[in-house]
Enzyme design. Sequence first.
Site, short mmCIF file in Angstrom:
data_model
loop_
_atom_site.label_atom_id
_atom_site.label_comp_id
_atom_site.label_asym_id
_atom_site.label_seq_id
_atom_site.Cartn_x
_atom_site.Cartn_y
_atom_site.Cartn_z
N ARG A 231 -10.89 -12.51 37.90
CA ARG A 231 -12.20 -12.69 38.96
C ARG A 231 -11.30 -11.36 39.94
O ARG A 231 -10.81 -10.68 40.31
CB ARG A 231 -11.38 -13.76 39.89
CG ARG A 231 -12.55 -14.86 39.16
CD ARG A 231 -14.15 -15.01 39.71
NE ARG A 231 -15.09 -15.62 38.91
CZ ARG A 231 -15.41 -16.23 37.77
NH1 ARG A 231 -15.00 -15.48 36.37
NH2 ARG A 231 -16.08 -17.28 37.07
N GLU A 260 -19.71 -7.58 43.44
CA GLU A 260 -20.47 -7.92 42.84
C GLU A 260 -22.08 -7.68 42.81
O GLU A 260 -22.53 -9.13 43.58
CB GLU A 260 -20.66 -9.31 41.56
CG GLU A 260 -18.61 -8.50 40.94
CD GLU A 260 -18.25 -9.58 39.88
OE1 GLU A 260 -19.62 -10.15 39.28
OE2 GLU A 260 -17.12 -9.66 39.50
N HIS A 279 -19.32 -8.13 34.60
CA HIS A 279 -19.22 -8.98 34.56
C HIS A 279 -19.58 -9.78 33.56
O HIS A 279 -20.21 -10.63 33.48
CB HIS A 279 -18.89 -9.78 35.96
CG HIS A 279 -19.04 -11.09 35.85
ND1 HIS A 279 -18.29 -11.79 37.01
CD2 HIS A 279 -18.12 -11.82 34.35
CE1 HIS A 279 -17.57 -12.68 36.89
NE2 HIS A 279 -17.55 -13.30 35.71
P1 NDP Z 1 -7.10 -22.25 32.17
O1 NDP Z 1 -7.03 -23.16 33.25
O2 NDP Z 1 -7.49 -22.38 31.04
O3 NDP Z 1 -5.89 -20.57 32.32
C1 NDP Z 1 -5.56 -20.21 33.21
C2 NDP Z 1 -3.97 -19.73 33.50
O4 NDP Z 1 -3.85 -19.70 34.81
C3 NDP Z 1 -3.33 -20.76 33.09
O5 NDP Z 1 -1.90 -20.34 32.43
C4 NDP Z 1 -2.74 -21.25 34.44
O6 NDP Z 1 -1.20 -21.36 34.75
C5 NDP Z 1 -2.99 -19.80 35.38
N1 NDP Z 1 -2.30 -19.95 36.07
C6 NDP Z 1 -2.64 -20.75 37.11
N2 NDP Z 1 -2.76 -19.92 38.65
C7 NDP Z 1 -1.76 -19.26 38.66
C8 NDP Z 1 -0.77 -18.72 39.13
N3 NDP Z 1 -0.70 -18.63 40.68
N4 NDP Z 1 -0.19 -17.84 38.67
C9 NDP Z 1 0.52 -17.81 37.04
N5 NDP Z 1 -0.05 -18.20 36.63
C10 NDP Z 1 -1.57 -18.95 37.24
O7 NDP Z 1 -8.62 -21.53 32.60
P2 NDP Z 1 -8.77 -19.62 31.52
O8 NDP Z 1 -7.73 -19.02 30.92
O9 NDP Z 1 -10.19 -20.19 30.86
O10 NDP Z 1 -9.66 -18.78 32.54
C11 NDP Z 1 -9.50 -17.70 33.55
C12 NDP Z 1 -9.84 -17.44 34.59
O11 NDP Z 1 -10.64 -16.00 34.14
C13 NDP Z 1 -10.92 -18.41 35.31
O12 NDP Z 1 -11.11 -18.88 36.00
C14 NDP Z 1 -11.87 -17.51 35.38
O13 NDP Z 1 -12.31 -16.95 36.79
C15 NDP Z 1 -11.70 -16.32 34.11
N6 NDP Z 1 -12.44 -16.49 33.46
C16 NDP Z 1 -13.50 -14.61 33.06
C17 NDP Z 1 -14.57 -14.62 32.39
C18 NDP Z 1 -15.34 -12.72 32.21
O14 NDP Z 1 -16.52 -13.34 32.10
N7 NDP Z 1 -14.70 -12.72 32.86
C19 NDP Z 1 -15.38 -15.76 31.04
C20 NDP Z 1 -14.33 -16.84 31.54
C21 NDP Z 1 -13.54 -17.11 32.95
P3 NDP Z 1 -0.28 -22.62 34.23
O15 NDP Z 1 -0.15 -22.73 32.26
O16 NDP Z 1 0.81 -22.25 35.31
O17 NDP Z 1 -1.40 -23.95 34.96
#
Ligand code: NDP
Length: 313
Positions: A231, A260, A279
């Site tokens: 994001r 955006e 996006h």
């Molecule tokens: P998930 O919930 O599967 O994974 C999120 C990951 O981020 C986990 O590994 C989590 O860590 C980690 N995380 C969360 N908070 C932190 C932090 N403070 N520091 C470091 N790592 C952190 O989500 P997704 O992978 O499905 O999606 C992630 C994000 O990507 C979505 O929330 C969305 O905003 C964005 N996205 C963008 C898209 C696009 O079109 N550009 C499409 C899909 C998603 P932990 O393993 O420790 O819990």
Amino acid sequence: MRLDRIGVDESVAAVFPPGRLVDRLGDATDESGVDVTAVDGSPEGMADCDAVVTLEHHEAYLDLSWVHSIQAGVDRFPRDRLREAGVALTNSTGIHGDAVGETVAGFVLALARRIHEYAASQTANEWNRPDWDEAWTVAGERACVIGLGGLGRGIVGRLTGLGLDVDGVRRDPLPEPGVDRVYPTGDLREAVGDARFVVLAVPLTDATRGLVGRDELAAMDDDAYLINVARGGVVDQSALVAALRDDEIAGAALDVFETEPLPADSPLWDFEDVIVSPHCAAYTRDYYRHVATVLEESVRRVGDGEDPVNRVV
Ligand code: NDP
């Protein structure tokens, strides 16, 4: 939760035609007896629905039992108010790894192999070869993937497939297949230090807003690239513009932005080594099928008296 009727909000049209999901879910829910219909987002259209599948939030949704976001990120939903109103909120985490992984692999290859420059030259009918030392190959280079969830794992798989070595960052630094070293978030600057590509794949939360700012960009090599498919708010955008202007980093590939659509006067449009995409890193013509798969499982679970999948509120 009672589930007789699910609405598909017109806002999903930004990603796929609503009718596709209505038809697909209609077929799948015949047995369960749940009716699926397209709604126009107005309170009247929503009145006889128990649940809605949507890209955007509307106030009328506070009267429903369940709201399903077709995105993984739920930063655009008022989570506290939904919680207070007793509305379940679920997301589509888990369906984006392949599409976003391939998009990131495309960014990596474009930047190294200079493909974005050839595309730009083509629009001017110009035969411009790169300088002898401009193009390079990615095998043996290092990437650091920040966030190792559904998105991050898809990215790791594609990048290791291209021969890159990959490090990762997440809150709890548990080992992850394909990732050499997993760092906790507190060690972010150390983690990005020797990466040629730093890839952001975390949700936007209070903890990740501005996660990459001036100091993190300064910790990156001056020949490194930042790739943001998470994001816009995860990066301090003015610090990024300054780092690009001052050649503190080599370039970027950006799918998401603080505002955006990216305003026409943003300096980010004009850097030679910045790729801007609108996006759409997760876009695929199969998107509605993937959302339907998540929803079918949820409908089954709700029918069994359980929570829908990917419940975040
Ligand atoms: P998930 O919930 O599967 O994974 C999120 C990951 O981020 C986990 O590994 C989590 O860590 C980690 N995380 C969360 N908070 C932190 C932090 N403070 N520091 C470091 N790592 C952190 O989500 P997704 O992978 O499905 O999606 C992630 C994000 O990507 C979505 O929330 C969305 O905003 C964005 N996205 C963008 C898209 C696009 O079109 N550009 C499409 C899909 C998603 P932990 O393993 O420790 O819990």
